[in-house]
Design an enzyme around this catalytic site. Structure first.
Site, PDB file in Angstrom:
ATOM      1  N   TYR A 109     -87.678 -59.946  30.453  1.00  0.00           N
ATOM      2  CA  TYR A 109     -88.508 -60.465  31.547  1.00  0.00           C
ATOM      3  C   TYR A 109     -88.962 -59.263  32.399  1.00  0.00           C
ATOM      4  O   TYR A 109     -88.163 -58.347  32.662  1.00  0.00           O
ATOM      5  CB  TYR A 109     -87.707 -61.477  32.383  1.00  0.00           C
ATOM      6  CG  TYR A 109     -88.314 -61.733  33.727  1.00  0.00           C
ATOM      7  CD1 TYR A 109     -89.605 -62.242  33.819  1.00  0.00           C
ATOM      8  CD2 TYR A 109     -87.631 -61.437  34.898  1.00  0.00           C
ATOM      9  CE1 TYR A 109     -90.195 -62.450  35.052  1.00  0.00           C
ATOM     10  CE2 TYR A 109     -88.202 -61.646  36.134  1.00  0.00           C
ATOM     11  CZ  TYR A 109     -89.488 -62.145  36.215  1.00  0.00           C
ATOM     12  OH  TYR A 109     -90.075 -62.335  37.438  1.00  0.00           O
ATOM     13  N   ASP A 182     -78.857 -63.255  28.923  1.00  0.00           N
ATOM     14  CA  ASP A 182     -79.746 -64.079  29.742  1.00  0.00           C
ATOM     15  C   ASP A 182     -80.096 -65.315  28.914  1.00  0.00           C
ATOM     16  O   ASP A 182     -80.820 -65.229  27.921  1.00  0.00           O
ATOM     17  CB  ASP A 182     -81.004 -63.279  30.133  1.00  0.00           C
ATOM     18  CG  ASP A 182     -81.923 -64.051  31.070  1.00  0.00           C
ATOM     19  OD1 ASP A 182     -81.960 -65.292  30.985  1.00  0.00           O
ATOM     20  OD2 ASP A 182     -82.618 -63.418  31.882  1.00  0.00           O
ATOM     21  N   LYS A 207     -85.631 -72.175  36.515  1.00  0.00           N
ATOM     22  CA  LYS A 207     -86.370 -72.676  35.358  1.00  0.00           C
ATOM     23  C   LYS A 207     -85.797 -74.025  34.899  1.00  0.00           C
ATOM     24  O   LYS A 207     -85.820 -74.984  35.645  1.00  0.00           O
ATOM     25  CB  LYS A 207     -86.339 -71.601  34.270  1.00  0.00           C
ATOM     26  CG  LYS A 207     -86.748 -70.210  34.787  1.00  0.00           C
ATOM     27  CD  LYS A 207     -88.159 -70.200  35.260  1.00  0.00           C
ATOM     28  CE  LYS A 207     -88.686 -68.974  35.980  1.00  0.00           C
ATOM     29  NZ  LYS A 207     -87.966 -67.792  36.214  1.00  0.00           N
TER      30      LYS A 207
HETATM   31  C1  LIG Z   1     -85.688 -64.754  31.288  1.00  0.00           C
HETATM   32  C2  LIG Z   1     -85.736 -64.586  32.767  1.00  0.00           C
HETATM   33  N1  LIG Z   1     -84.685 -64.036  33.400  1.00  0.00           N
HETATM   34  C3  LIG Z   1     -84.681 -63.853  34.744  1.00  0.00           C
HETATM   35  C4  LIG Z   1     -85.763 -64.227  35.517  1.00  0.00           C
HETATM   36  C5  LIG Z   1     -85.742 -64.008  37.008  1.00  0.00           C
HETATM   37  O1  LIG Z   1     -85.561 -65.224  37.650  1.00  0.00           O
HETATM   38  P1  LIG Z   1     -86.038 -65.573  39.159  1.00  0.00           P
HETATM   39  O2  LIG Z   1     -87.527 -65.655  39.141  1.00  0.00           O
HETATM   40  O3  LIG Z   1     -85.344 -66.845  39.440  1.00  0.00           O
HETATM   41  O4  LIG Z   1     -85.558 -64.457  40.018  1.00  0.00           O
HETATM   42  C6  LIG Z   1     -86.871 -64.811  34.896  1.00  0.00           C
HETATM   43  C7  LIG Z   1     -88.038 -65.221  35.703  1.00  0.00           C
HETATM   44  O5  LIG Z   1     -89.070 -65.568  35.172  1.00  0.00           O
HETATM   45  C8  LIG Z   1     -86.855 -64.995  33.474  1.00  0.00           C
HETATM   46  O6  LIG Z   1     -87.896 -65.540  32.833  1.00  0.00           O
END
Ligand SMILES: Cc1ncc(COP(=O)(O)O)c(C=O)c1O
Length: 393
Positions: A109, A182, A207
Protein backbone atom coordinates in the site's frame (compact mmCIF):
# COMPACT_ATOMS: atom_id res chain seq x y z
CA UNK A 1 -18.31 -21.80 18.92
CA UNK A 2 -16.94 -23.16 15.68
CA UNK A 3 -18.59 -21.50 12.68
CA UNK A 4 -17.29 -18.14 11.51
CA UNK A 5 -20.82 -16.70 11.17
CA UNK A 6 -21.45 -17.43 14.85
CA UNK A 7 -18.02 -16.15 15.82
CA UNK A 8 -18.44 -12.73 14.19
CA UNK A 9 -21.79 -12.30 15.93
CA UNK A 10 -21.08 -13.68 19.41
CA UNK A 11 -17.37 -14.05 19.94
CA UNK A 12 -15.36 -14.07 22.06
CA UNK A 13 -17.77 -13.37 24.90
CA UNK A 14 -21.18 -11.80 25.29
CA UNK A 15 -20.72 -8.11 25.05
CA UNK A 16 -23.60 -7.04 27.25
CA UNK A 17 -22.93 -4.64 30.04
CA UNK A 18 -23.31 -6.37 33.44
CA UNK A 19 -24.06 -3.02 35.10
CA UNK A 20 -27.15 -2.18 33.03
CA UNK A 21 -27.88 -5.33 31.02
CA UNK A 22 -27.47 -3.35 27.79
CA UNK A 23 -27.30 -5.93 25.00
CA UNK A 24 -24.77 -3.91 23.01
CA UNK A 25 -21.39 -2.80 24.26
CA UNK A 26 -21.88 0.80 25.41
CA UNK A 27 -19.71 3.57 24.03
CA UNK A 28 -17.60 4.48 27.05
CA UNK A 29 -17.08 8.05 25.92
CA UNK A 30 -14.85 9.13 28.76
CA UNK A 31 -11.34 10.47 29.08
CA UNK A 32 -10.52 9.19 32.54
CA UNK A 33 -11.74 6.62 35.10
CA UNK A 34 -12.33 7.26 38.78
CA UNK A 35 -10.45 5.09 41.31
CA UNK A 36 -12.22 3.85 44.46
CA UNK A 37 -9.23 4.92 46.56
CA UNK A 38 -5.44 5.21 46.27
CA UNK A 39 -4.88 1.48 46.96
CA UNK A 40 -7.24 0.64 44.07
CA UNK A 41 -5.28 3.04 41.82
CA UNK A 42 -2.01 1.39 42.89
CA UNK A 43 -3.30 -2.10 42.08
CA UNK A 44 -4.39 -1.01 38.60
CA UNK A 45 -1.13 0.83 37.91
CA UNK A 46 0.87 -2.21 39.09
CA UNK A 47 -1.18 -4.53 36.90
CA UNK A 48 -2.38 -6.54 39.95
CA UNK A 49 -5.97 -5.77 39.05
CA UNK A 50 -7.63 -5.26 35.68
CA UNK A 51 -9.06 -1.77 35.40
CA UNK A 52 -9.02 1.43 33.44
CA UNK A 53 -6.92 4.55 33.99
CA UNK A 54 -7.13 6.87 31.00
CA UNK A 55 -8.56 6.29 27.51
CA UNK A 56 -5.19 6.70 25.76
CA UNK A 57 -4.06 3.63 27.73
CA UNK A 58 -7.24 1.55 27.45
CA UNK A 59 -11.01 1.88 27.24
CA UNK A 60 -13.76 -0.77 27.70
CA UNK A 61 -15.38 -0.28 24.24
CA UNK A 62 -12.01 -0.37 22.50
CA UNK A 63 -10.86 -3.33 24.60
CA UNK A 64 -13.90 -5.40 23.59
CA UNK A 65 -13.15 -4.71 19.91
CA UNK A 66 -9.50 -5.74 20.46
CA UNK A 67 -10.62 -9.02 22.02
CA UNK A 68 -13.05 -9.65 19.18
CA UNK A 69 -10.58 -9.14 16.33
CA UNK A 70 -7.87 -11.12 18.15
CA UNK A 71 -10.39 -13.94 18.57
CA UNK A 72 -11.34 -13.88 14.86
CA UNK A 73 -7.69 -13.90 13.80
CA UNK A 74 -6.79 -16.70 16.23
CA UNK A 75 -4.32 -14.43 18.05
CA UNK A 76 -3.80 -13.85 21.77
CA UNK A 77 -4.17 -10.10 21.99
CA UNK A 78 -5.13 -7.06 19.94
CA UNK A 79 -4.19 -3.39 19.97
CA UNK A 80 -6.61 -1.08 18.18
CA UNK A 81 -5.20 2.04 16.58
CA UNK A 82 -6.44 5.31 15.11
CA UNK A 83 -5.81 4.11 11.54
CA UNK A 84 -4.26 1.27 9.60
CA UNK A 85 -1.14 3.42 9.24
CA UNK A 86 -1.00 3.91 13.04
CA UNK A 87 -1.00 0.10 13.37
CA UNK A 88 1.82 -0.20 10.84
CA UNK A 89 3.98 2.51 12.40
CA UNK A 90 3.39 1.26 15.97
CA UNK A 91 4.67 -2.16 14.83
CA UNK A 92 7.64 -0.65 12.97
CA UNK A 93 8.60 1.48 15.99
CA UNK A 94 8.52 -1.63 18.17
CA UNK A 95 10.92 -3.65 16.03
CA UNK A 96 13.08 -1.17 14.12
CA UNK A 97 15.74 1.31 15.11
CA UNK A 98 18.44 3.06 13.14
CA UNK A 99 20.69 0.52 11.38
CA UNK A 100 18.14 -2.31 11.50
CA UNK A 101 16.72 -3.87 8.36
CA UNK A 102 13.16 -4.77 7.44
CA UNK A 103 12.44 -7.16 4.58
CA UNK A 104 9.09 -6.33 3.00
CA UNK A 105 7.02 -7.69 0.14
CA UNK A 106 6.45 -5.54 -2.89
CA UNK A 107 4.26 -3.82 -3.90
CA UNK A 108 2.82 -2.42 -0.68
CA UNK A 109 0.00 0.00 0.00
CA UNK A 110 1.39 3.45 -0.95
CA UNK A 111 1.23 4.73 2.65
CA UNK A 112 3.22 1.79 4.02
CA UNK A 113 5.78 2.22 1.24
CA UNK A 114 5.94 5.97 1.97
CA UNK A 115 6.48 5.29 5.69
CA UNK A 116 9.33 2.86 4.94
CA UNK A 117 10.97 5.35 2.59
CA UNK A 118 10.69 7.99 5.34
CA UNK A 119 12.19 5.65 7.95
CA UNK A 120 15.01 4.92 5.50
CA UNK A 121 15.80 8.54 4.73
CA UNK A 122 15.25 10.14 8.14
CA UNK A 123 16.09 7.39 10.60
CA UNK A 124 18.59 5.14 8.78
CA UNK A 125 16.40 2.03 8.75
CA UNK A 126 17.46 -0.32 5.95
CA UNK A 127 14.73 -1.72 3.70
CA UNK A 128 14.86 -4.69 1.34
CA UNK A 129 11.90 -5.26 -0.97
CA UNK A 130 11.17 -8.63 -2.54
CA UNK A 131 8.40 -9.11 -5.09
CA UNK A 132 5.36 -10.76 -3.44
CA UNK A 133 5.05 -13.70 -5.84
CA UNK A 134 8.75 -14.58 -5.35
CA UNK A 135 8.93 -13.70 -1.66
CA UNK A 136 9.36 -17.14 -0.08
CA UNK A 137 11.82 -18.22 -2.77
CA UNK A 138 14.11 -15.21 -2.37
CA UNK A 139 13.73 -14.42 1.35
CA UNK A 140 16.51 -16.62 2.75
CA UNK A 141 19.13 -15.11 0.40
CA UNK A 142 18.15 -11.63 1.59
CA UNK A 143 18.54 -12.22 5.34
CA UNK A 144 21.47 -10.76 7.26
CA UNK A 145 22.14 -10.04 10.96
CA UNK A 146 20.52 -6.61 10.69
CA UNK A 147 17.06 -7.99 9.76
CA UNK A 148 14.63 -7.44 12.67
CA UNK A 149 11.24 -7.72 10.98
CA UNK A 150 9.71 -9.43 7.95
CA UNK A 151 6.58 -7.69 6.69
CA UNK A 152 4.23 -8.90 3.96
CA UNK A 153 1.00 -7.72 2.39
CA UNK A 154 -1.09 -10.45 0.75
CA UNK A 155 -3.03 -10.01 -1.48
CA UNK A 156 -0.90 -6.99 -2.34
CA UNK A 157 -2.39 -3.58 -2.89
CA UNK A 158 -3.01 -2.88 -5.80
CA UNK A 159 -1.65 -5.74 -7.95
CA UNK A 160 -3.30 -8.62 -6.01
CA UNK A 161 0.03 -10.46 -6.02
CA UNK A 162 0.21 -13.21 -3.41
CA UNK A 163 2.81 -14.12 -0.81
CA UNK A 164 2.92 -17.77 0.24
CA UNK A 165 2.44 -17.22 4.00
CA UNK A 166 3.16 -20.75 5.21
CA UNK A 167 6.41 -21.11 3.23
CA UNK A 168 7.51 -17.64 4.39
CA UNK A 169 6.69 -18.46 8.03
CA UNK A 170 8.83 -21.62 7.85
CA UNK A 171 11.83 -19.46 6.94
CA UNK A 172 11.19 -16.69 9.50
CA UNK A 173 10.59 -19.40 12.13
CA UNK A 174 13.95 -21.02 11.33
CA UNK A 175 15.75 -17.69 11.88
CA UNK A 176 13.60 -16.60 14.86
CA UNK A 177 12.39 -13.49 13.03
CA UNK A 178 8.97 -11.91 13.61
CA UNK A 179 6.66 -12.16 10.60
CA UNK A 180 3.85 -9.62 10.25
CA UNK A 181 1.08 -9.88 7.66
CA UNK A 182 -1.17 -7.07 6.46
CA UNK A 183 -4.45 -9.00 6.18
CA UNK A 184 -6.59 -6.01 5.15
CA UNK A 185 -7.60 -7.33 1.71
CA UNK A 186 -8.42 -10.87 2.87
CA UNK A 187 -9.88 -10.42 6.40
CA UNK A 188 -9.99 -13.37 8.84
CA UNK A 189 -13.02 -14.68 6.93
CA UNK A 190 -10.72 -15.61 4.03
CA UNK A 191 -7.23 -15.95 5.46
CA UNK A 192 -5.78 -16.69 8.92
CA UNK A 193 -2.06 -15.77 8.83
CA UNK A 194 -1.42 -16.72 12.48
CA UNK A 195 -2.65 -20.28 11.82
CA UNK A 196 -0.23 -20.37 8.88
CA UNK A 197 2.71 -19.46 11.16
CA UNK A 198 2.81 -15.64 11.15
CA UNK A 199 3.35 -13.80 14.45
CA UNK A 200 1.46 -10.56 13.85
CA UNK A 201 -1.52 -9.51 11.78
CA UNK A 202 -2.19 -5.91 10.80
CA UNK A 203 -5.47 -4.49 9.55
CA UNK A 204 -6.68 -1.27 8.21
CA UNK A 205 -10.08 -1.73 9.92
CA UNK A 206 -11.15 1.26 7.83
CA UNK A 207 -11.85 -1.30 5.11
CA UNK A 208 -13.76 -4.61 5.35
CA UNK A 209 -13.91 -4.85 9.16
CA UNK A 210 -15.76 -1.56 9.37
CA UNK A 211 -17.31 -2.27 5.99
CA UNK A 212 -19.46 0.82 5.68
CA UNK A 213 -16.99 3.48 4.66
CA UNK A 214 -17.54 5.67 7.71
CA UNK A 215 -14.50 5.13 9.96
CA UNK A 216 -10.72 5.20 9.94
CA UNK A 217 -9.17 2.55 12.23
CA UNK A 218 -6.49 -0.11 12.51
CA UNK A 219 -5.39 -3.03 14.67
CA UNK A 220 -2.38 -5.20 15.44
CA UNK A 221 -3.02 -8.78 16.59
CA UNK A 222 -0.28 -10.98 18.03
CA UNK A 223 1.33 -12.49 21.14
CA UNK A 224 0.06 -11.06 24.43
CA UNK A 225 3.50 -10.41 25.97
CA UNK A 226 4.81 -8.39 23.00
CA UNK A 227 1.61 -6.42 22.48
CA UNK A 228 1.41 -5.60 26.21
CA UNK A 229 4.83 -3.96 25.96
CA UNK A 230 3.67 -2.02 22.88
CA UNK A 231 0.51 -0.93 24.70
CA UNK A 232 2.66 0.42 27.54
CA UNK A 233 5.25 2.09 25.30
CA UNK A 234 4.94 2.54 21.50
CA UNK A 235 1.15 2.94 21.37
CA UNK A 236 0.89 4.86 24.64
CA UNK A 237 3.69 7.30 23.81
CA UNK A 238 3.09 7.70 20.08
CA UNK A 239 -0.57 8.09 20.96
CA UNK A 240 -2.26 6.66 17.86
CA UNK A 241 -5.15 5.14 19.81
CA UNK A 242 -8.71 4.44 18.60
CA UNK A 243 -11.65 6.47 19.91
CA UNK A 244 -14.50 4.60 21.68
CA UNK A 245 -17.01 5.87 19.13
CA UNK A 246 -15.00 4.54 16.19
CA UNK A 247 -14.54 1.24 18.07
CA UNK A 248 -18.32 1.00 18.36
CA UNK A 249 -18.75 1.56 14.60
CA UNK A 250 -16.26 -1.21 13.83
CA UNK A 251 -17.98 -3.57 16.31
CA UNK A 252 -21.23 -2.87 14.51
CA UNK A 253 -19.60 -3.53 11.14
CA UNK A 254 -18.04 -6.83 12.25
CA UNK A 255 -21.48 -8.30 13.03
CA UNK A 256 -22.04 -8.69 9.26
CA UNK A 257 -18.39 -9.29 8.26
CA UNK A 258 -18.84 -12.92 7.20
CA UNK A 259 -21.86 -12.38 4.96
CA UNK A 260 -20.42 -9.21 3.48
CA UNK A 261 -17.04 -10.72 2.63
CA UNK A 262 -18.70 -13.75 1.05
CA UNK A 263 -20.83 -11.48 -1.15
CA UNK A 264 -17.89 -9.16 -2.00
CA UNK A 265 -15.85 -12.21 -3.07
CA UNK A 266 -18.63 -13.80 -5.14
CA UNK A 267 -19.25 -10.50 -6.91
CA UNK A 268 -15.54 -9.90 -7.51
CA UNK A 269 -15.06 -13.32 -9.08
CA UNK A 270 -17.93 -12.63 -11.48
CA UNK A 271 -16.52 -9.19 -12.36
CA UNK A 272 -13.01 -10.63 -12.81
CA UNK A 273 -14.33 -13.37 -15.11
CA UNK A 274 -16.24 -10.79 -17.17
CA UNK A 275 -13.19 -8.52 -17.52
CA UNK A 276 -10.92 -11.47 -18.31
CA UNK A 277 -12.67 -12.11 -21.61
CA UNK A 278 -13.14 -8.46 -22.58
CA UNK A 279 -11.37 -7.22 -25.75
CA UNK A 280 -10.54 -3.79 -24.21
CA UNK A 281 -8.76 -5.34 -21.22
CA UNK A 282 -5.11 -6.35 -21.41
CA UNK A 283 -4.81 -8.16 -18.10
CA UNK A 284 -6.93 -8.99 -15.06
CA UNK A 285 -5.25 -9.37 -11.66
CA UNK A 286 -7.33 -11.55 -9.37
CA UNK A 287 -6.07 -14.51 -7.28
CA UNK A 288 -9.30 -16.41 -7.97
CA UNK A 289 -8.52 -16.69 -11.69
CA UNK A 290 -6.60 -19.80 -12.77
CA UNK A 291 -4.04 -17.70 -14.71
CA UNK A 292 -2.92 -15.81 -11.57
CA UNK A 293 0.75 -16.82 -11.09
CA UNK A 294 0.08 -17.95 -7.49
CA UNK A 295 -3.48 -19.21 -7.93
CA UNK A 296 -2.61 -22.58 -6.38
CA UNK A 297 -1.15 -20.88 -3.29
CA UNK A 298 -4.18 -18.59 -3.08
CA UNK A 299 -6.44 -21.64 -3.26
CA UNK A 300 -4.56 -23.18 -0.35
CA UNK A 301 -4.34 -20.16 1.96
CA UNK A 302 -7.49 -18.23 1.04
CA UNK A 303 -10.29 -20.54 1.99
CA UNK A 304 -11.97 -20.68 -1.44
CA UNK A 305 -12.69 -16.94 -1.52
CA UNK A 306 -10.38 -14.36 -3.02
CA UNK A 307 -11.58 -10.99 -1.66
CA UNK A 308 -13.56 -8.21 -3.23
CA UNK A 309 -10.57 -6.51 -4.84
CA UNK A 310 -10.00 -6.76 -8.59
CA UNK A 311 -7.34 -4.89 -10.57
CA UNK A 312 -6.99 -4.77 -14.32
CA UNK A 313 -4.93 -3.13 -17.01
CA UNK A 314 -6.93 -1.39 -19.66
CA UNK A 315 -5.72 -1.20 -23.28
CA UNK A 316 -4.90 2.41 -24.15
CA UNK A 317 -3.08 3.22 -20.88
CA UNK A 318 -3.79 6.18 -18.63
CA UNK A 319 -6.07 8.04 -21.07
CA UNK A 320 -8.36 5.02 -21.55
CA UNK A 321 -8.33 4.52 -17.76
CA UNK A 322 -9.36 8.12 -17.19
CA UNK A 323 -12.30 7.68 -19.57
CA UNK A 324 -13.42 4.52 -17.81
CA UNK A 325 -13.22 6.11 -14.36
CA UNK A 326 -15.33 9.02 -15.56
CA UNK A 327 -17.89 6.85 -17.39
CA UNK A 328 -18.83 4.26 -14.78
CA UNK A 329 -21.99 5.01 -12.82
CA UNK A 330 -22.20 2.26 -10.17
CA UNK A 331 -18.71 2.49 -8.61
CA UNK A 332 -17.78 5.84 -7.07
CA UNK A 333 -14.53 7.42 -8.26
CA UNK A 334 -12.81 7.27 -4.88
CA UNK A 335 -9.89 5.70 -3.02
CA UNK A 336 -10.38 3.28 -0.09
CA UNK A 337 -11.91 -0.18 -0.32
CA UNK A 338 -13.96 -2.78 1.49
CA UNK A 339 -17.01 -0.53 1.46
CA UNK A 340 -20.55 -1.83 0.75
CA UNK A 341 -20.44 0.44 -2.32
CA UNK A 342 -18.08 -0.29 -5.22
CA UNK A 343 -15.16 2.14 -5.45
CA UNK A 344 -12.84 2.62 -8.42
CA UNK A 345 -9.48 4.41 -8.61
CA UNK A 346 -6.18 4.80 -10.47
CA UNK A 347 -3.36 3.64 -8.15
CA UNK A 348 -0.43 5.20 -10.08
CA UNK A 349 -1.82 8.72 -9.56
CA UNK A 350 -3.81 8.15 -6.35
CA UNK A 351 -3.19 5.49 -3.65
CA UNK A 352 0.35 4.70 -4.85
CA UNK A 353 1.51 8.18 -5.82
CA UNK A 354 4.25 7.84 -3.15
CA UNK A 355 6.10 5.58 -5.64
CA UNK A 356 8.33 7.20 -8.27
CA UNK A 357 7.49 6.44 -11.90
CA UNK A 358 10.46 4.10 -12.09
CA UNK A 359 9.40 2.25 -8.92
CA UNK A 360 5.81 1.96 -10.18
CA UNK A 361 7.09 0.25 -13.33
CA UNK A 362 9.43 -1.99 -11.34
CA UNK A 363 6.72 -3.28 -9.00
CA UNK A 364 4.14 -3.78 -11.76
CA UNK A 365 1.83 -0.81 -11.13
CA UNK A 366 1.18 -0.07 -14.78
CA UNK A 367 -0.14 3.38 -15.71
CA UNK A 368 -3.23 1.71 -17.19
CA UNK A 369 -3.91 -0.25 -13.98
CA UNK A 370 -7.33 0.33 -12.46
CA UNK A 371 -8.23 -0.90 -8.96
CA UNK A 372 -11.84 -1.83 -8.31
CA UNK A 373 -13.17 -2.52 -4.85
CA UNK A 374 -16.22 -4.58 -5.69
CA UNK A 375 -19.15 -3.77 -3.42
CA UNK A 376 -22.20 -5.80 -2.47
CA UNK A 377 -24.46 -4.50 -5.24
CA UNK A 378 -26.03 -6.89 -7.77
CA UNK A 379 -23.11 -8.17 -9.86
CA UNK A 380 -25.23 -7.94 -13.04
CA UNK A 381 -25.58 -4.17 -12.53
CA UNK A 382 -21.84 -3.76 -12.01
CA UNK A 383 -20.99 -5.83 -15.08
CA UNK A 384 -23.53 -4.01 -17.25
CA UNK A 385 -22.13 -0.67 -16.09
CA UNK A 386 -18.51 -1.69 -16.77
CA UNK A 387 -19.48 -3.10 -20.17
CA UNK A 388 -21.24 0.12 -21.14
CA UNK A 389 -18.33 2.29 -19.91
CA UNK A 390 -15.78 0.12 -21.76
CA UNK A 391 -17.78 0.36 -24.97
CA UNK A 392 -17.29 4.15 -24.88
CA UNK A 393 -13.50 3.85 -25.01
C1 LIG B 1 -3.43 -2.84 2.57
C2 LIG B 1 -3.52 -1.59 3.36
N1 LIG B 1 -2.85 -1.49 4.52
C3 LIG B 1 -2.90 -0.36 5.27
C4 LIG B 1 -3.63 0.74 4.87
C5 LIG B 1 -3.66 1.98 5.72
O1 LIG B 1 -4.89 2.08 6.35
P1 LIG B 1 -5.58 3.46 6.86
O2 LIG B 1 -6.00 4.21 5.64
O3 LIG B 1 -6.69 2.97 7.71
O4 LIG B 1 -4.54 4.18 7.63
C6 LIG B 1 -4.34 0.67 3.67
C7 LIG B 1 -5.14 1.83 3.22
O5 LIG B 1 -5.62 1.87 2.11
C8 LIG B 1 -4.28 -0.53 2.89
O6 LIG B 1 -4.94 -0.63 1.73
Amino acid sequence: MKGIDTKVVHGPRHEYDPLTGAHRMPIYQTTTFVFKDTKHAERIFNGEEHGFIYSRRSNPTVEYLEEKVAFLEGGEYGLATASGMAAVNTLFFKFLKSGDRIVASSPLYGGTYGLLEMLKEKYGVKVTYIHANLFHEELEDNLDDDVKLVYIETPANPTLDIVDIESTAKITGKYGLPLAVDNTFATPIIQKPIELGANFVIHSMTKYLSGHGDTIAGIIVGPRDVLRTMKDAELRFLGGILSPFNAYLILRGIKTLAIRVRKHSENALKVAEFLHGHPKIEKVMYPGLPDHPLHEVAKRQMNGMYSGMVSFIIKGGREAGRKLLESVKVPALAVSLGDTDSLIEHPASMTHATYSEEELRKVGIHEGLIRLSVGIEDPEDLIEDLDRALSQI
